[in-house]
Design an enzyme around this catalytic site. Structure first.
Site, PDB file in Angstrom:
ATOM      1  N   PHE A 175     -21.282 -12.221  24.888  1.00 48.28           N
ATOM      2  CA  PHE A 175     -20.858 -11.007  24.185  1.00 48.28           C
ATOM      3  C   PHE A 175     -19.352 -10.990  23.912  1.00 48.28           C
ATOM      4  CE2 PHE A 175     -24.776  -9.586  26.550  1.00 48.28           C
ATOM      5  CZ  PHE A 175     -25.610  -9.837  25.476  1.00 48.28           C
ATOM      6  N   HIS A 201       0.826  -1.204   0.000  1.00 46.02           N
ATOM      7  CA  HIS A 201       0.000   0.000   0.000  1.00 46.02           C
ATOM      8  C   HIS A 201       0.861   1.256   0.000  1.00 46.02           C
ATOM      9  CE1 HIS A 201      -2.313  -3.321   1.724  1.00 46.02           C
ATOM     10  NE2 HIS A 201      -3.411  -2.696   1.341  1.00 46.02           N
ATOM     11  N   HIS A 220     -28.656 -14.494  25.583  1.00 46.00           N
ATOM     12  CA  HIS A 220     -27.619 -14.340  26.602  1.00 46.00           C
ATOM     13  C   HIS A 220     -26.916 -15.657  26.936  1.00 46.00           C
ATOM     14  CE1 HIS A 220     -29.278 -10.419  26.858  1.00 46.00           C
ATOM     15  NE2 HIS A 220     -28.650 -10.086  27.971  1.00 46.00           N
ATOM     16  N   HIS A 231      -4.070   3.298  -3.247  1.00 46.77           N
ATOM     17  CA  HIS A 231      -4.265   2.736  -1.904  1.00 46.77           C
ATOM     18  C   HIS A 231      -3.504   1.426  -1.721  1.00 46.77           C
ATOM     19  CE1 HIS A 231      -6.248   1.017   1.677  1.00 46.77           C
ATOM     20  NE2 HIS A 231      -6.192  -0.106   0.983  1.00 46.77           N
ATOM     21  N   GLY A 257      -3.706  -3.554  11.447  1.00 49.30           N
ATOM     22  CA  GLY A 257      -4.183  -4.048  10.156  1.00 49.30           C
ATOM     23  C   GLY A 257      -5.691  -4.175  10.201  1.00 49.30           C
ATOM     24  N   GLU A 259     -17.540  -3.791  25.079  1.00 49.87           N
ATOM     25  CA  GLU A 259     -16.747  -5.023  25.187  1.00 49.87           C
ATOM     26  C   GLU A 259     -15.520  -4.994  24.278  1.00 49.87           C
ATOM     27  OE1 GLU A 259     -20.026  -4.995  24.742  1.00 49.87           O
ATOM     28  OE2 GLU A 259     -20.891  -5.994  26.493  1.00 49.87           O
ATOM     29  N   ASP A 292      -9.385   6.915   7.384  1.00 56.45           N
ATOM     30  CA  ASP A 292     -10.851   6.977   7.315  1.00 56.45           C
ATOM     31  C   ASP A 292     -11.461   5.655   7.755  1.00 56.45           C
ATOM     32  OD1 ASP A 292     -11.020   9.624   5.923  1.00 56.45           O
ATOM     33  OD2 ASP A 292      -9.927   8.507   4.382  1.00 56.45           O
ATOM     34  N   GLY A 293     -10.816   4.555   7.355  1.00 55.90           N
ATOM     35  CA  GLY A 293     -11.334   3.237   7.709  1.00 55.90           C
ATOM     36  C   GLY A 293     -11.359   3.034   9.212  1.00 55.90           C
TER      37      GLY A 293
HETATM   38  C1  TPP Z   1     -11.518  -4.342   9.978  1.00 54.03           C
HETATM   39  C2  TPP Z   1     -10.982  -4.212   8.592  1.00 54.03           C
HETATM   40  N1  TPP Z   1     -11.837  -4.210   7.564  1.00 54.03           N
HETATM   41  C3  TPP Z   1     -11.371  -4.127   6.306  1.00 54.03           C
HETATM   42  C4  TPP Z   1     -10.035  -4.050   6.045  1.00 54.03           C
HETATM   43  C5  TPP Z   1      -9.522  -3.994   4.609  1.00 54.03           C
HETATM   44  N2  TPP Z   1      -9.064  -2.624   4.320  1.00 54.03           N
HETATM   45  C6  TPP Z   1      -7.775  -2.289   4.433  1.00 54.03           C
HETATM   46  S1  TPP Z   1      -7.502  -0.676   4.124  1.00 54.03           S
HETATM   47  C7  TPP Z   1      -9.134  -0.404   3.797  1.00 54.03           C
HETATM   48  C8  TPP Z   1      -9.617   0.974   3.428  1.00 54.03           C
HETATM   49  C9  TPP Z   1      -9.124   1.926   4.390  1.00 54.03           C
HETATM   50  O1  TPP Z   1      -9.384   3.224   4.009  1.00 54.03           O
HETATM   51  P1  TPP Z   1      -8.529   4.339   4.722  1.00 54.03           P
HETATM   52  O2  TPP Z   1      -8.396   4.024   6.140  1.00 54.03           O
HETATM   53  O3  TPP Z   1      -9.126   5.640   4.363  1.00 54.03           O
HETATM   54  O4  TPP Z   1      -7.098   4.150   4.088  1.00 54.03           O
HETATM   55  P2  TPP Z   1      -6.495   4.882   2.818  1.00 54.03           P
HETATM   56  O5  TPP Z   1      -7.103   4.239   1.611  1.00 54.03           O
HETATM   57  O6  TPP Z   1      -6.831   6.306   2.921  1.00 54.03           O
HETATM   58  O7  TPP Z   1      -5.051   4.600   2.939  1.00 54.03           O
HETATM   59  C10 TPP Z   1      -9.857  -1.575   3.946  1.00 54.03           C
HETATM   60  C11 TPP Z   1     -11.304  -1.669   3.721  1.00 54.03           C
HETATM   61  C12 TPP Z   1      -9.171  -4.055   7.162  1.00 54.03           C
HETATM   62  N3  TPP Z   1      -7.859  -4.001   7.021  1.00 54.03           N
HETATM   63  N4  TPP Z   1      -9.672  -4.108   8.409  1.00 54.03           N
HETATM   64 MG    MG Z   2      -8.513   7.310   3.532  1.00 54.37          MG
END
Ligand code: TPP
Ligand code: MG
Length: 651
Positions: free
Chosen positions: A424, A20, A460, A251, A109, A398, A147-148
């Protein structure tokens, strides 16, 4: 200097044909200002206890971190490692992995979890500062999140917990690039992140993430806040790429030879792949050495400190010499007095013996303190402003709790445990998994472990959870049967530094089953013969937790009918698996009939009963009724166990 991060990231991803580049290129400017001017660290001593913690929550941007470690001169990150990005045996795993790569503070990750883990690091720092003084403990936790990370639900738990606790030494730098994998963030998000953090009690600021002056002023601002701080860094993903800057395609894929060549040209960076000019390397190495004088001054303070020995022991994760004296007395009392109670209550009693003896323990619960029996009387609560307390009100969070506990354990100097309803654990499972992967000492106190929950009903009542958790590598799943086993399991959990513990504890009362003193911790063997047969055994009954007493009753019935029967208790399958083959064969025994009883699904029990054994347990979800009625209705009774054994004997 930031361009050095960009080219290393481009080149490594190109060579690996995987990775990436976009995130490292976009956040290179922010990272450079942080790592040259603000972050407290000494590249020569990655494990210096009073270093700042840097958490790359957007773990896909691993090349950002590896570039920084290389440029600042961490020994574990020579150029060879960068060239071997994502390859077998390298220090440069696909996503950063703690204990694998010096300088990596936590495995990231799974988006959002880095941020939630960092909250725990910041909590541990505050607590230890209060315990040992700011002479020895005074550092910050810096997080880079994308953002993720902020879209993931766990960010909500983490942010609100950090805001409530006023963790002023926690700063999140948000890579506000308006891009995720599928395209612009606006495809799926129109929320106002800054308003969200503000609402949770954070100090907030928005900057241009490519303006070095703005970055520097924002970081200087962050360290002065009396609450956690968010810096929204407006950036372009793949910043500097000749034609692809701002494009979501940067990305997660190599930019390609043509784009890289054009980018080098535009940057004025003529060097071959992986080659770095001296005039760039020099100031980077100097930045990596800047912390040395602070580290040495700190070492001098530690050497002169009256806390030295205790501080070093706690940070190493060693327990006090007399850690288990009171627990041993508690076990002896339990053998003598045979208390009948729920195992969650036995866990509470074990904690009464352990908590005062092990000052590193920090408890808490996700809003179920009274049910989880996690609170030791008179414990002050962990909270601003002094953070000396050892009990955390995690709230109904949790996942956030489990991730924070991972962070506390990674920080070191504390041993976290936290309670929740076992059903949970589905909510906290991603953090339990990451903790198992990392190898941290965290104790998940999970009560209400079966249909024995009773009236609260099937929402539960865990059914498949034991099977699922037992399938997880490097997690010790304990399901103790009574006061003695519960205390034994707690002891193992605390003595095991690199494996998290999951305690499955009952809501309902059970009789004592360990009524004879043992000269060793029998639970540490994972499974053991609890009750021998009157003669050469025809039947072996296996059970864990609350069903052990059912197995003992079935044994009585079978013996009364002239069937020699033995009972094996199985408090921890993982530890049993680790025993020598001879011991395992001996415990499983040679009885022609094997029956297991557990108030959960059968999945996995073949380990003990073989393919042709009988299993008494659950086949579907539970129901609402008093626990005793449920055990009857679902056929988890001594009669059913005896009948299953007889059916097999007759066959
Ligand atoms: C919990 C989780 N879901 C999905 C992913 C797969 N994934 C990796 S990066 C990404 C997009 C992330 O977007 P952003 O945080 O904005 O990163 P950018 O593209 O700006 O580097 C996804 C969906 C992951 N690593 N973890
Ligand atoms: Mg982003």
């Amino acid at each position: 200097m930031a361009d050095a991060i960009r080219v290393l990231s481009m080149d490594a991803v190109e060579q690996a044909a995987s990775g990436h580049p976009g995130m490292p290129m976009g956040m290179a400017d922010v990272a450079t200002v942080l790592w040259t001017r603000f972050l407290k660290y000494d590249a020569a001593k990655p494990d210096w206890a009073d270093r700042d913690r840097f958490v790359l929550s957007a773990g896909h941007g691993s090349m950002l971190l590896y570039s920084l470690l290389h440029l600042t001169g961490f020994k574990g990150m020579p150029l060879e490692q960068i060239k071997n990005f994502r390859q077998w045996g390298s220090n440069t795993a696909g996503h950063p992995e703690v204990f694998h790569t010096p300088g990596v503070e936590t495995t990231t990750g799974p988006l959002g979890q880095g941020l939630a883990t960092a909250v725990g690091m910041a909590m541990a720092e505050r607590h230890l500062a209060s315990r040992f003084g700011s002479d020895l403990v005074d550092h910050r936790t810096w997080v880079m999140a994308g953002d993720g990370c902020l879209m993931e639900g766990v960010s909500h738990e983490a942010i609100s917990l950090a805001g409530r606790l006023k963790l002023a030494k926690l700063t999140v730098m948000w890579d506000d690039n308006n891009v995720t994998i599928d395209g612009p963030v606006t495809l799926s998000e129109t929320g106002d992140q800054i308003a969200r953090f503000k609402a949770a009690g954070w100090a907030v600021k928005a900057i241009d993430g490519h303006d070095v002056g703005q970055i520097r002023r924002a970081l200087a601002w962050a360290v002065k806040q009396d609450r956690p701080s968010l810096i929204a860094c407006k950036t372009k993903i793949g910043k500097g790429a000749a034609t692809m800057e701002g494009n979501h395609k940067t990305h997660g894929a190599a930019l390609g030879k043509t784009e890289i060549a054009a980018t080098r040209e535009q940057m004025g960076w003529p060097q071959e792949p992986f080659a770095l000019p001296d005039e760039v390397v020099k100031p980077w190495r100097a930045a990596g050495r800047k912390g040395r004088k602070h580290r040495r001054a700190w070492e001098a303070r530690l050497a002169a400190s009256p806390h030295k020995a205790v501080f070093e022991r706690a940070l190493k994760g060693d327990l006090p010499a007399d850690a288990f004296a009171a627990l041993d007395r508690h076990i002896a009392d339990a053998v003598a007095n045979k208390p009948a109670a729920a195992t969650r209550q036995h866990s509470g009693s074990a904690l009464d013996a352990l908590f005062p003896a092990i000052p590193e323990m920090i408890g808490g619960s996700a809003d179920l303190t009274g049910s989880n029996n996690t609170f030791v009387k008179n414990t002050p609560v962990f909270d601003a402003p002094d953070y000396a307390g050892r009990y955390v009100n995690y709230g109904v969070r949790e996942f956030g709790m489990a991730a924070a506990m991972n962070g506390m354990a990674l920080h070191g100097g504390v041993i976290p445990y936290g309670g929740a309803f076992m059903v949970f654990s589905d909510y906290s499972r991603p953090a339990i998994r990451l903790g198992a992967l990392m190898g941290v000492r965290v104790v998940h106190v999970m009560t209400h472990d079966s249909i024995g929950v009773g009236e609260d009903g099937p929402t539960h009542q865990p059914v498949e959870h034991l099977a699922g958790l037992r399938a997880m590598p490097n997690l010790n799943v304990f399901r103790p049967a009574d006061a003695v086993e519960t205390a034994e399991c707690w002891r193992i959990a605390l003595e095991t530094k690199r494996t998290p513990a999951f305690m499955a504890l009952s809501r309902q009362k059970v009789p004592a089953v360990r009524t004879v003193a043992a000269d060793e911790n029998l639970s540490a063997k994972g499974a053991y013969e609890l009750s021998a047969a009157s003669g050469p055994a025809k039947v072996t009954l296996f059970a864990s937790g609350t069903e052990v007493s059912i197995a003992l009753d079935a044994q009585k019935a079978l013996e009364a009918d002239g069937v020699p029967t033995r009972v094996v208790s199985t408090p921890c399958w993982e530890l049993f698996e680790a025993q020598p083959a001879k011991y395992r064969a001996q415990v499983i025994g040679k009885a022609p009939v094997r029956v297991a009883v557990e108030a959960g699904v059968r999945f996995g029990w073949e380990r003990f009963i073989g393919e042709d054994g009988a299993f008494v347990g659950m086949q579907g979800f539970g129901a609402s009724a008093p626990a005793e009625r449920l055990y009857r209705e679902f056929g988890i009774t001594a009669e059913a166990v005896a009948a299953a054994a007889k059916a097999k004997l007759g066959a």
